[in-house]
Each structure stands twice: as C-alpha cells, then as structure tokens.
Design a protein around this motif. Structure first.
Motif, PDB file in Angstrom:
ATOM      1  N   HIS A 125       0.856  -1.178   0.000  1.00 55.43           N
ATOM      2  CA  HIS A 125       0.000   0.000   0.000  1.00 55.43           C
ATOM      3  C   HIS A 125       0.902   1.242   0.000  1.00 55.43           C
ATOM      4  O   HIS A 125       2.034   1.168   0.477  1.00 55.43           O
ATOM      5  CB  HIS A 125      -0.890  -0.041   1.255  1.00 55.43           C
ATOM      6  CG  HIS A 125      -1.970   0.975   1.256  1.00 55.43           C
ATOM      7  ND1 HIS A 125      -1.988   2.005   2.145  1.00 55.43           N
ATOM      8  CD2 HIS A 125      -3.065   1.121   0.475  1.00 55.43           C
ATOM      9  CE1 HIS A 125      -3.058   2.757   1.925  1.00 55.43           C
ATOM     10  NE2 HIS A 125      -3.721   2.232   0.909  1.00 55.43           N
ATOM     11  N   TRP A 135      -2.849  -6.940   4.972  1.00 54.10           N
ATOM     12  CA  TRP A 135      -4.254  -6.569   4.817  1.00 54.10           C
ATOM     13  C   TRP A 135      -5.134  -7.572   5.535  1.00 54.10           C
ATOM     14  O   TRP A 135      -4.879  -8.773   5.466  1.00 54.10           O
ATOM     15  CB  TRP A 135      -4.641  -6.586   3.333  1.00 54.10           C
ATOM     16  CG  TRP A 135      -3.884  -5.607   2.491  1.00 54.10           C
ATOM     17  CD1 TRP A 135      -2.663  -5.790   1.921  1.00 54.10           C
ATOM     18  CD2 TRP A 135      -4.313  -4.304   2.116  1.00 54.10           C
ATOM     19  NE1 TRP A 135      -2.312  -4.682   1.218  1.00 54.10           N
ATOM     20  CE2 TRP A 135      -3.304  -3.754   1.309  1.00 54.10           C
ATOM     21  CE3 TRP A 135      -5.460  -3.557   2.389  1.00 54.10           C
ATOM     22  CZ2 TRP A 135      -3.406  -2.475   0.776  1.00 54.10           C
ATOM     23  CZ3 TRP A 135      -5.552  -2.292   1.838  1.00 54.10           C
ATOM     24  CH2 TRP A 135      -4.532  -1.763   1.053  1.00 54.10           C
ATOM     25  N   CYS A 139      -6.199  -2.108   5.342  1.00 49.82           N
ATOM     26  CA  CYS A 139      -4.748  -1.985   5.501  1.00 49.82           C
ATOM     27  C   CYS A 139      -4.413  -1.987   6.984  1.00 49.82           C
ATOM     28  O   CYS A 139      -5.022  -1.268   7.766  1.00 49.82           O
ATOM     29  CB  CYS A 139      -4.250  -0.698   4.849  1.00 49.82           C
ATOM     30  SG  CYS A 139      -2.477  -0.424   5.064  1.00 49.82           S
TER      31      CYS A 139
END
Length: 67
Positions: free
Chosen positions: A14, A21, A34
């Motif tokens: 990310h 995640w 996240c």
C-alpha cells in the motif's frame, strides 16, 4: 486458501508502506483493511486472486500459512 479476518500479503505494498491486509468481506468483491493506515479497499475476487501472495496470519491465530 484464505478466509474472513485472515491477514494476507499482496504483491505490491500500500502507498503507506505496509503490505498486510485484513480480509473483512468475502464474496464477488473482497473488502480489505490496511493494517498500517486502516484504509479500506474493495477489489473484485478476480483482481484479489491475481494480487494475492500468501496468508500471514489466519483468523484463528496461526502464523505463516502458505497457499
């Protein structure tokens, strides 16, 4: 392979820098949270399967289960 509330790793991190995640919804679309910045995203099951790398931690707490 994976189930609800597993912590998974995707192929690319990310933008916040984290690559862990949590799966919060499974269906035709996958909802992911996240673990770094708590941002949530929705992916189609097809896109998720292409980006999925491995399970880091299962919902029941087991570590490093490979698919």
């Amino acid at each position: 392979m994976y189930q609800l509330h597993d912590i998974v790793e995707l192929r690319k991190p990310h933008p916040c820098g984290h690559n862990a995640w949590e799966i919060t919804r499974i269906g035709a679309d996958m909802k992911l949270l996240c673990q770094g910045c708590q941002h949530s995203v929705m992916l189609t099951r097809h896109d998720f399967d292409k980006r999925f790398k491995r399970v880091l931690r299962t919902a029941d707490g087991q570590q490093d289960r490979l698919h």
